[in-house]
Design a protein around this motif. Structure first.
Motif, short mmCIF file in Angstrom:
data_model
loop_
_atom_site.label_atom_id
_atom_site.label_comp_id
_atom_site.label_asym_id
_atom_site.label_seq_id
_atom_site.Cartn_x
_atom_site.Cartn_y
_atom_site.Cartn_z
N ARG A 65 12.61 13.92 16.14
CA ARG A 65 13.83 13.20 15.75
C ARG A 65 13.83 11.79 16.31
O ARG A 65 13.46 11.59 17.49
CB ARG A 65 15.07 13.92 16.29
CG ARG A 65 15.19 15.34 15.79
CD ARG A 65 16.45 16.02 16.32
NE ARG A 65 16.41 17.44 16.04
CZ ARG A 65 16.91 18.02 14.94
NH1 ARG A 65 17.50 17.29 14.01
NH2 ARG A 65 16.84 19.31 14.76
N ASP A 73 14.37 12.19 10.94
CA ASP A 73 13.72 13.33 11.60
C ASP A 73 12.83 14.02 10.59
O ASP A 73 12.88 13.72 9.38
CB ASP A 73 14.74 14.30 12.20
CG ASP A 73 15.75 14.83 11.20
OD1 ASP A 73 15.38 15.02 10.02
OD2 ASP A 73 16.91 15.06 11.57
N PHE A 74 11.99 14.94 11.05
CA PHE A 74 11.14 15.70 10.14
C PHE A 74 10.58 16.93 10.85
O PHE A 74 10.61 17.02 12.07
CB PHE A 74 9.99 14.84 9.58
CG PHE A 74 9.10 14.22 10.62
CD1 PHE A 74 9.44 13.01 11.21
CD2 PHE A 74 7.92 14.84 11.01
CE1 PHE A 74 8.62 12.43 12.17
CE2 PHE A 74 7.09 14.26 11.97
CZ PHE A 74 7.46 13.05 12.55
N LYS A 75 10.08 17.85 10.02
CA LYS A 75 9.53 19.11 10.52
C LYS A 75 8.06 19.21 10.12
O LYS A 75 7.71 18.94 8.97
CB LYS A 75 10.32 20.26 9.90
CG LYS A 75 9.98 21.63 10.40
CD LYS A 75 9.00 22.40 9.57
CE LYS A 75 9.41 22.65 8.15
NZ LYS A 75 8.40 23.45 7.41
N ASP A 78 11.77 17.66 1.30
CA ASP A 78 12.24 18.98 1.76
C ASP A 78 12.21 19.07 3.28
O ASP A 78 12.97 19.84 3.87
CB ASP A 78 11.33 20.11 1.24
CG ASP A 78 11.70 20.60 -0.15
OD1 ASP A 78 12.37 19.85 -0.88
OD2 ASP A 78 11.31 21.73 -0.50
N THR A 79 11.30 18.35 3.90
CA THR A 79 11.02 18.56 5.33
C THR A 79 11.29 17.33 6.20
O THR A 79 10.97 17.35 7.39
CB THR A 79 9.54 18.98 5.51
OG1 THR A 79 8.70 17.92 5.03
CG2 THR A 79 9.21 20.26 4.77
N CYS A 80 11.84 16.29 5.58
CA CYS A 80 12.14 15.06 6.33
C CYS A 80 13.55 14.60 6.00
O CYS A 80 14.06 14.91 4.92
CB CYS A 80 11.22 13.91 5.90
SG CYS A 80 9.46 14.21 6.06
N ARG A 81 14.17 13.86 6.90
CA ARG A 81 15.39 13.13 6.52
C ARG A 81 15.02 11.66 6.32
O ARG A 81 14.50 11.02 7.24
CB ARG A 81 16.49 13.25 7.59
CG ARG A 81 17.17 14.58 7.58
CD ARG A 81 18.50 14.60 8.34
NE ARG A 81 19.17 15.87 8.10
CZ ARG A 81 19.02 16.95 8.89
NH1 ARG A 81 18.30 16.88 9.98
NH2 ARG A 81 19.64 18.07 8.59
N GLY A 116 21.83 16.48 11.64
CA GLY A 116 21.65 17.90 11.38
C GLY A 116 21.99 18.80 12.56
O GLY A 116 23.02 18.62 13.22
N SER A 117 21.10 19.75 12.83
CA SER A 117 21.39 20.76 13.87
C SER A 117 21.47 20.14 15.26
O SER A 117 22.17 20.65 16.13
CB SER A 117 20.34 21.88 13.84
OG SER A 117 19.08 21.40 14.24
N ARG A 174 21.36 20.45 0.26
CA ARG A 174 22.00 21.28 1.29
C ARG A 174 23.50 21.01 1.35
O ARG A 174 24.30 21.91 1.52
CB ARG A 174 21.43 20.95 2.68
CG ARG A 174 19.97 21.30 2.89
CD ARG A 174 19.57 21.09 4.36
NE ARG A 174 18.13 21.24 4.57
CZ ARG A 174 17.28 20.22 4.64
NH1 ARG A 174 17.72 18.96 4.55
NH2 ARG A 174 16.00 20.43 4.82
P1 TMP Z 1 17.76 20.32 11.38
O1 TMP Z 1 18.53 19.12 11.83
O2 TMP Z 1 18.50 21.17 10.39
O3 TMP Z 1 17.24 21.12 12.54
O4 TMP Z 1 16.48 19.78 10.58
C1 TMP Z 1 15.56 18.93 11.21
C2 TMP Z 1 14.50 18.52 10.20
O5 TMP Z 1 13.71 19.62 9.81
C3 TMP Z 1 15.05 17.93 8.91
O6 TMP Z 1 14.27 16.78 8.57
C4 TMP Z 1 14.87 18.99 7.88
C5 TMP Z 1 13.72 19.81 8.40
N1 TMP Z 1 13.85 21.22 8.15
C6 TMP Z 1 12.86 21.90 7.46
O7 TMP Z 1 11.87 21.30 7.03
N2 TMP Z 1 12.98 23.24 7.28
C7 TMP Z 1 14.04 23.95 7.74
O8 TMP Z 1 14.10 25.16 7.53
C8 TMP Z 1 15.07 23.24 8.45
C9 TMP Z 1 16.25 23.98 8.98
C10 TMP Z 1 14.91 21.90 8.64
#
Ligand code: TMP
Length: 237
Positions: A94, A175-177, A197-200, A99-100, A216
């Motif tokens: 991040r 942020d990203f995952k 899908d996996t980044c903001r 988000g979370s 979402r």
């Molecule tokens: P979060 O703020 O919901 O924890 O998400 C952090 C980042 O991770 C955001 O860029 C979206 C990504 N993400 C995924 O790729 N897969 C997931 O299942 C979740 C919850 C978030």
């Protein structure tokens, strides 16, 4: 290489075996889910955009010295990748609160952070991918200390690269995952995908959300957001 049986179906991708034991095919779907699958929908064209965007970014990361699972793109939705054992950790970096993180810590979305953060979630849908720290991940055997060190180093390098790259096209990487896997010879490589899908992604000028938060959070026109990022990366309509 020949496509054989489907060996796995996830929420956004299918994986097929090939006649080479070290190679699989990923097939990106238009299906979208959120909140651990509770919310379901379709983002038309998402599969093709995520496939091509992820391949484009992984190629750049390879050039920058980060090993990835990418072998070669097959067509709009399918790619050959190295078969890996996925390390069961979601690695989240991040740069600003959202988000979370915002929810858990009571920090308004968009608040700058004094430094970039790295967190792990344990990949387990039944448990809702709970947050864990590196000691816990090592203790339960999800990864070794050495693997955690390698993954963390790569994740921050990827952040530095992607942050600068997206800034050039007017996008702030919030942020990203990431997910990492181990190849048959034990090498740790970046796996899964890098996509909206996996980044903001926030527009630098307007703050507009150009990522899956449009789905979402029911912000409207997720298709348009995915297309906009794709276009800014130099891909035509
Ligand atoms: P979060 O703020 O919901 O924890 O998400 C952090 C980042 O991770 C955001 O860029 C979206 C990504 N993400 C995924 O790729 N897969 C997931 O299942 C979740 C919850 C978030």
């Amino acid at each position: 290489m020949e496509q054989l049986d489907m060996i796995y179906e996830g929420k956004a991708k299918k994986v097929y075996a090939t006649d080479d034991a070290n190679v699989v095919i990923v097939d990106y779907k238009d299906d979208a889910t959120a909140f651990n699958g509770l919310k379901k929908g379709t983002i038309v064209g998402k599969g093709a955009i995520n496939n091509r965007m992820s391949n484009f970014l992984m190629k750049k990361l390879e050039e920058a010295g980060i090993p990835t699972h990418l072998i070669s793109e097959i067509d709009t939705n399918k790619t050959y990748v190295k078969k890996v054992d996925i390390i069961p950790l979601e690695v989240i970096i991040r740069n600003k609160a959202a988000g979370s993180f915002s929810k858990r810590l009571g920090i308004q979305e968009g608040t700058p952070l004094k430094c970039s953060t790295l967190e792990f979630s344990y990949k387990d849908d039944e448990l809702g991918d709970p947050l864990i720290n590196d000691y816990m991940a090592i203790a339960i055997g999800a990864a070794t200390k050495e693997e955690i060190d390698t993954i963390s180093k790569y994740a921050f390098q990827i952040n530095d690269y992607l942050k600068a790259f997206f800034k050039e096209i007017g996008i702030e990487l919030i942020d990203f995952k990431l997910e990492f896997g181990k190849t048959s010879d034990g090498t740790i490589v970046l796996a899964d995908e890098i996509s909206p899908d996996t980044c903001r992604y926030w527009d630098i000028e307007t703050g507009e959300h150009l990522d899956k938060d449009r789905f979402r959070r029911d912000l409207g026109d997720p298709e348009g957001a995915y297309k906009e990022v794709f276009k800014r990366l130099g891909f035509g309509e």
